[in-house]
Motif scaffolding. Structure first.
Motif, PDB file in Angstrom:
ATOM      1  N   ASN A 297      -5.201   5.598   1.401  1.00  0.00           N
ATOM      2  CA  ASN A 297      -5.653   4.212   1.503  1.00  0.00           C
ATOM      3  C   ASN A 297      -7.050   4.117   2.113  1.00  0.00           C
ATOM      4  OD1 ASN A 297      -3.197   3.422   0.451  1.00  0.00           O
ATOM      5  ND2 ASN A 297      -2.307   2.834   2.409  1.00  0.00           N
TER       6      ASN A 297
ATOM      7  N   ASN B 289       0.818  -1.212   0.000  1.00  0.00           N
ATOM      8  CA  ASN B 289       0.000   0.000   0.000  1.00  0.00           C
ATOM      9  C   ASN B 289       0.850   1.260   0.000  1.00  0.00           C
ATOM     10  OD1 ASN B 289      -2.534  -1.189  -0.041  1.00  0.00           O
ATOM     11  ND2 ASN B 289      -2.609  -1.427   2.184  1.00  0.00           N
TER      12      ASN B 289
ATOM     13  N   GLN C 260      -0.275   8.886   2.635  1.00  0.00           N
ATOM     14  CA  GLN C 260      -0.536   7.548   2.109  1.00  0.00           C
ATOM     15  C   GLN C 260      -1.650   6.852   2.897  1.00  0.00           C
ATOM     16  OE1 GLN C 260       1.270   6.021  -0.658  1.00  0.00           O
ATOM     17  NE2 GLN C 260      -0.633   4.873  -0.501  1.00  0.00           N
TER      18      GLN C 260
END
Length: 402
Positions: A396, A348, A392
């Motif tokens: 996600n 991810n 990030q």
């Protein structure tokens, strides 16, 4: 009008970076404080003097470490030296907190990475045009003086520039921008050669190797083989090509001899090993509170006759602010690393996060040979890494909700 103010603010921040990265400019009070107040003044004007402030984990960590350093001053061997270091930390806190508030997206982070790279590019040009590059290598033997320019410091900035350049080159297809990146990369490689910095070379080699590994996640075994072969080939070139050996090979050989105990370590490696031992001996006598931030150099002067820092971030912090300060400082490093590993193992992570992580991790590994807690490059990398992780994670979560 708002766009114009924003552009001026970006220019002012880039100017601050350029001054901060140039020891000759940053040692000039007019340049230093002028760049600081210009960056902050334009930033405040951009926000109509109503400056936003959001408390983040980065700010909390930096403030806690700052407080620990502040509390060490009454017990310091030399309070004046500690106060000078605190002044640097105050400026870093203010500037980095501003940047922390400004970076909210990948695009913001990319923009500040570019601003930092422009400042490094200016520094590299300045060094090439104003410093006798041969003196960097002569200084390794004690035969020349490079003034305020430290070869390791210059080399480390060049190594990080190279890794950032790889990301920017793949991201930006514009001809002018790519030409600028190529010229900057050539300058960085030239300076890596002349500064002969072991730390910078290691960051450059392993940083580029890791970038290649992360860039092709579906071909990890092939990537690993290519990286191993590439590192081996680079090692053979450095150790067997006379020009490369005379510049850096003999220093790599000395480092390996010190680690393995076989052969003869060079005087620089032996001296740094001595500094580390002096630091550990001092730490054992005052393990909890230390001797005052940035006061290792006074202990070293007494023990070795050299008035210099320990060349080891772990040792300098242990001696300066004790085990409490050490835990406060490095606990955040460990948290960031674990957060990254959790994301990476789940696949991810973006290439932007991977690039910043590479620089952070390589620089972290070099703490065994560099003092960086009050250095702008180190703290910029920590901030970039922290912001990249936050962005990030947010991305996600958004994707999962969709």
């Amino acid at each position: 009008m708002e766009v114009t103010y924003k552009q001026i603010s970006n220019i002012a921040m880039t100017l601050f970076f350029a001054v901060a990265l140039n020891p000759e400019w940053s040692s000039n009070p007019i340049f230093w404080w002028g760049s600081v107040f210009l960056a902050l003044g334009v930033y405040a004007a951009t926000h109509h003097f109503s400056v936003p402030f959001r408390m983040t984990q980065f700010k909390t960590w930096f403030l806690l470490f700052f407080c620990v350093c502040l509390l060490s001053i009454p017990l310091a061997i030399n309070r004046s030296n500690s106060l000078n270091t605190m002044k640097t930390l105050v400026v870093l806190i203010i500037i980095l907190f501003v940047i922390d508030d400004e970076i909210q997206t990948d695009q913001d982070l990319e923009k500040y990475m570019q601003m930092y790279m422009v400042a490094v590019f200016v520094m590299m040009l300045y060094v090439v045009l104003n410093v006798d590059l041969n003196n960097f290598q002569l200084s390794q033997h004690g035969w020349a003086d490079t003034g305020m320019w430290n070869g390791n410091d210059v080399g480390l900035k060049c190594a990080v520039f190279l890794i950032f350049s790889l990301h920017s080159f793949n991201l930006d297809r514009r001809v002018f921008r790519r030409f600028y990146l190529l010229v900057g990369s050539v300058l960085a490689l030239v300076l890596l050669y002349f500064t002969a910095s072991r730390k910078a070379l290691l960051i450059a080699v392993f940083g580029i190797a890791l970038y290649y590994y992360f860039k092709h996640p579906n071909k990890r075994f092939r990537n690993l083989l290519i990286i191993i072969f590439g590192i081996y080939a680079a090692f053979q070139l450095v150790m067997n090509v006379p020009e490369l050996y005379e510049a850096i090979g003999w220093r790599i050989e000395g480092m390996l001899s010190l680690v393995s105990g076989k052969g003869t370590a060079d005087s620089s490696a032996l001296l740094r090993a001595r500094y580390i031992q002096v630091g550990f001996d001092a730490f054992k006598k005052s393990p909890i509170i230390g001797y005052g931030v940035d006061n290792y150099r006074f202990i070293n002067l007494r023990e070795t006759g050299h008035f210099t820092y320990s060349h080891n971030n772990f040792v300098d912090i242990l001696v300066g602010v004790g085990i409490l300060g050490f835990f406060c400082y490095y606990s955040y490093y460990i948290k960031l690393v674990f957060d990254f590993l959790k994301l990476y193992l789940r696949r991810n992570t973006s290439m932007l996060l991977n690039t910043v992580a590479i620089c952070f991790l390589c620089y972290f590994a070099m703490h065994i040979a560099v003092v960086s807690y009050n250095d702008i490059l180190q703290n910029i990398l920590i901030l970039f890494f922290a912001k990249a992780l936050v962005i990030q994670k947010s991305s996600n979560v958004t994707e999962e909700l969709e």
